[in-house]
Design an enzyme around this catalytic site. Structure first.
Site, PDB file in Angstrom:
ATOM      1  N   TYR A 202      40.884  35.768  39.050  1.00  0.00           N
ATOM      2  CA  TYR A 202      39.368  36.001  39.320  1.00  0.00           C
ATOM      3  C   TYR A 202      39.351  36.714  40.460  1.00  0.00           C
ATOM      4  CZ  TYR A 202      39.028  32.168  42.808  1.00  0.00           C
ATOM      5  OH  TYR A 202      39.318  31.271  43.716  1.00  0.00           O
ATOM      6  N   THR A 203      38.388  37.724  40.600  1.00  0.00           N
ATOM      7  CA  THR A 203      38.100  38.541  41.436  1.00  0.00           C
ATOM      8  C   THR A 203      37.943  37.985  42.674  1.00  0.00           C
ATOM      9  OG1 THR A 203      35.859  38.851  40.783  1.00  0.00           O
ATOM     10  CG2 THR A 203      37.404  40.491  39.881  1.00  0.00           C
TER      11      THR A 203
ATOM     12  N   GLU B 161      42.234  41.038  35.914  1.00  0.00           N
ATOM     13  CA  GLU B 161      41.094  40.319  36.869  1.00  0.00           C
ATOM     14  C   GLU B 161      39.946  40.172  36.134  1.00  0.00           C
ATOM     15  OE1 GLU B 161      41.219  39.664  40.042  1.00  0.00           O
ATOM     16  OE2 GLU B 161      42.953  40.628  41.107  1.00  0.00           O
TER      17      GLU B 161
ATOM     18  N   HIS C 285      47.388  33.381  38.290  1.00  0.00           N
ATOM     19  CA  HIS C 285      47.670  33.595  39.759  1.00  0.00           C
ATOM     20  C   HIS C 285      48.311  32.377  40.594  1.00  0.00           C
ATOM     21  CE1 HIS C 285      47.071  36.671  43.314  1.00  0.00           C
ATOM     22  NE2 HIS C 285      48.331  36.331  43.184  1.00  0.00           N
TER      23      HIS C 285
ATOM     24  N   ASP D  22      43.230  31.219  41.818  1.00  0.00           N
ATOM     25  CA  ASP D  22      42.709  31.746  40.409  1.00  0.00           C
ATOM     26  C   ASP D  22      43.935  31.776  39.352  1.00  0.00           C
ATOM     27  OD1 ASP D  22      44.325  33.696  42.219  1.00  0.00           O
ATOM     28  OD2 ASP D  22      43.374  35.191  40.774  1.00  0.00           O
TER      29      ASP D  22
HETATM   30 ZN   LIG Z   1      44.712  36.642  41.987  1.00  0.00          ZN
END
Ligand SMILES: [Zn+2]
Length: 232
Positions: A27-28, A91, A133, A143
């Site tokens: 995720y951003t 992302e 991630h 994330d």
């Molecule tokens: Zn990340």
């Protein structure tokens, strides 16, 4: 579906040193999508990704898959350190745990499925190598987080499903559990962080890092499935 992708080039990439064998989902983690896109395209940030999926489902291409984008940072998965060289990074816009974590939108998931399917097909990425991630950087990252719908990806055979059948607690010691976790792919130098990352991915209703019978049973089932060739 390539028609639906808008090019928004980032200068933050260099040459790959390995073939693609993984996909890392993120995720951003910024207040809004516009800020995230600007940051990922800013030469000063030294970060990027291959694709970004906005909350309305629009896909942006920031870096060509043939190049190495800078999305994962210090990372490890299944014997590979620094996974940027062998991964495609996606992302997905979401404020994240810092700014108001919320479910990803249906439009985002609907865009992700064909995008991911194409990447997996083009590069022959095994389902066990479609990861978050936090899986490749458990000490630093959360994330895409516990609200990400891994089960949807698993139903499309794009990621490993949470095992539900033949669950049996192998009664490993905590050390044994961590060895098994390392065999699945994690960097276990920080055992608590690795366990939380595993829970975030395979049992998100409990994220406290406690190694209990259910954690052990899920991990054993994953490893047995791999041994039997049901997953790779
Ligand atoms: Zn990340």
């Amino acid at each position: 579906m390539e028609d639906n992708i808008i090019d928004a080039p980032s200068p933050n990439f260099d040459a790959r040193d390995q073939a693609v064998s993984m996909v890392v989902l993120h995720y951003t983690g910024m207040q809004d999508g516009e800020s995230a896109i600007a940051w990922l395209r800013n030469p000063a940030s030294r970060v990027s990704c291959h694709y970004l999926i906005a909350e309305d489902g629009q896909i942006l291409r920031l870096v060509d898959e043939a190049q190495r984008a800078w999305h994962a940072g210090q990372s490890y998965w299944r014997g590979v350190s620094a996974v940027n060289g062998c991964s495609v990074g996606i992302e997905i816009v979401n404020p994240g745990h810092e700014w108001g974590y919320r479910p990803f939108t249906d439009e985002q998931m609907e865009s992700l499925l064909p995008l991911l399917a194409g990447i997996v097909r083009r590069h022959n990425v095994p389902p066990a190598n479609v990861v978050g991630h936090s899986d490749v950087a458990p000490r630093r990252k959360q994330d895409p987080g516990e609200l990400f719908d891994w089960a949807l990806l698993a139903r499309h055979r794009l990621a490993i499903a949470r095992p539900t059948r033949d669950l049996a607690d192998p009664h490993w010691t905590d050390g044994g559990f961590l060895l098994a976790l390392e065999r699945w792919g994690y960097d276990v130098r920080d055992g608590l962080a690795a366990t939380v990352a595993f829970q975030r991915r395979f049992r998100p209703e409990l994220l406290d890092g406690t190694i209990d019978g259910e954690c052990r049973a899920i991990l054993l089932a994953l490893l047995l499935d791999r041994e039997r060739g049901r997953t790779t």
